[in-house]
Design an enzyme around this catalytic site. Structure first.
Site, PDB file in Angstrom:
ATOM      1  CB  CYS B  97      79.843  52.849  20.572  1.00 23.71           C
ATOM      2  SG  CYS B  97      80.612  53.464  19.067  1.00 23.71           S
ATOM      3  CG  HIS B 139      78.389  48.680  16.675  1.00 27.12           C
ATOM      4  ND1 HIS B 139      77.752  49.086  17.821  1.00 27.12           N
ATOM      5  CD2 HIS B 139      79.443  49.542  16.508  1.00 27.12           C
ATOM      6  CE1 HIS B 139      78.385  50.148  18.320  1.00 27.12           C
ATOM      7  NE2 HIS B 139      79.422  50.431  17.551  1.00 27.12           N
ATOM      8  CD  GLU B 140      82.393  48.624  13.928  1.00 32.92           C
ATOM      9  OE1 GLU B 140      82.515  49.796  13.520  1.00 32.92           O
ATOM     10  OE2 GLU B 140      82.516  48.311  15.131  1.00 32.92           O
ATOM     11  CG  HIS B 143      79.984  53.306  13.458  1.00 30.99           C
ATOM     12  ND1 HIS B 143      79.822  54.448  14.184  1.00 30.99           N
ATOM     13  CD2 HIS B 143      80.279  52.330  14.364  1.00 30.99           C
ATOM     14  CE1 HIS B 143      80.010  54.192  15.482  1.00 30.99           C
ATOM     15  NE2 HIS B 143      80.278  52.908  15.613  1.00 30.99           N
TER      16      HIS B 143
END
Lengths: 177, 167
Positions: B97, B139-140, B143
């Protein structure tokens, strides 16, 4: 600032990490990179720590000795170069699994093949399991020079056939997201 | 063009649960534009969620075009208030990341997903993705919930673990 390598080894039981790291914390040391694991029922700690000027390896070892006596640990503290080694090993990231009925020299044979190709072993874990018919399991994390992976795989296969072991290699490049 | 710095740990903004975007007003659109501009400014950057540039809003930009590990590819994807409708076929892959220096780790995630969100025009967009695009979407999305891949690494050292102890 000074930097030390600390190694600790002893029969596993609860409280080893707490006791050792408390002494280091009270001595004003910072734990940097560490690896701790159970190896055949023994707990092994490898630590690179840093401390302020005026801290010496022999003093740290003395401060740790009551804990070592209490928990029956073999312990050493050695001074290491203060510079952090930040050189990134180049190459493609791969992982390899090797396993077979246990026999002497397996790690030496396999790692010699890797060394011949300038492959860097960045991590290696081995386990002897399933006694009495013991199986030896190795898991390598590798940095393979660019473009060499196919030849490494081929040479590993040749070595594996000669040794009667199973080898598989897979790319392990991270996706940076 | 507003290229913003990408935050790295230990920036506290990375651990905050982002707020839903209530209206697609000028500030929200500007954040979206900054995400696209910043993503374009970094080589190999396939996705960027607002918390990575220090904005606590639920929006991300993503583009896996040309990536060798991509199968599905929807080009530039910009989604506000995204949610996962379906995730199947979990697979382990090594992730890194931009917000976590140096480290990578093996993360188990669905390799096929259906994600729904709002486009910058205010329409609902549903995306069915697999392989790298699916992983990047998840993954985003993490966040936006203050989660880093570090929170999902199964075993940091290796996935081989003793089943029973020696005695």
């Amino acid at each position: 600032m000074s930097r030390f390598a600390v190694s600790v080894f002893g029969r596993d039981r609860p409280g080893i990490v707490a006791a050792v790291t408390r002494v280091l914390a009270d001595a004003g040391c910072n734990l940097e990179d560490t690896s701790m694991m159970i190896l055949r029922g023994h707990f092994a700690m490898m630590l690179v720590i840093s401390g302020g000027a005026g801290i010496f390896a022999r003093d740290l070892e003395a401060e740790l000795s009551p804990v070592a006596d209490w928990l029956d640990l073999q312990l050493s503290v050695r001074s290491v170069s203060g510079d952090v080694v930040t050189v990134q090993v180049g190459g493609e990231r791969w992982s390899a699994a090797v396993y077979a009925a246990d026999q002497p020299g397996l790690v030496a044979h396999i790692s010699e093949v890797l060394a011949d190709h300038q492959v860097n072993i960045v991590g290696l874990k081995t386990r002897l399991v399933g006694e009495p018919d013991a199986v030896y399991v190795m898991h390598f994390e590798l940095k393979v020079p660019a473009g060499r992976a196919a030849q490494v795989q081929s040479d590993l296969s040749v070595a594996a056939r000669a040794l009667g072991v199973e080898v598989s290699m897979r790319p392990d490049e991270p996706d940076v997201l | 063009v507003a290229v913003r710095p990408v935050l790295r740990l230990p920036a506290p903004q990375l651990k905050v649960v982002a707020e839903p975007v209530a209206r697609l007003d000028q500030p929200a659109q500007e954040v979206a534009d900054d995400l696209v501009d910043t993503m374009g400014a970094y080589d190999h950057c396939v996705g960027l969620a607002a918390p990575k540039i220090g904005v606590g809003l639920r929006v991300f930009a993503l583009d896996v075009t040309g990536h060798p590990k991509a199968r599905s590819c929807h080009g530039l994807v910009l989604l506000f208030n995204p949610e996962v409708l379906l995730g199947t076929e979990p697979k382990v892959a090594r992730e890194g990341c931009m917000s976590v220096p140096d480290l990578t780790g093996n993360v188990l995630r669905p390799s096929r997903v259906v994600v729904r969100g709002m486009t910058s025009q205010g329409t609902i967009r549903v995306i069915e993705a697999d392989a790298l695009e699916a992983r990047a979407l998840l993954h985003e999305l993490d966040h936006l919930n203050g989660l880093l891949f570090l929170d999902r690494v199964a075993a940091p050292h290796t996935d081989l673990f003793q089943r029973k102890s020696y005695r």
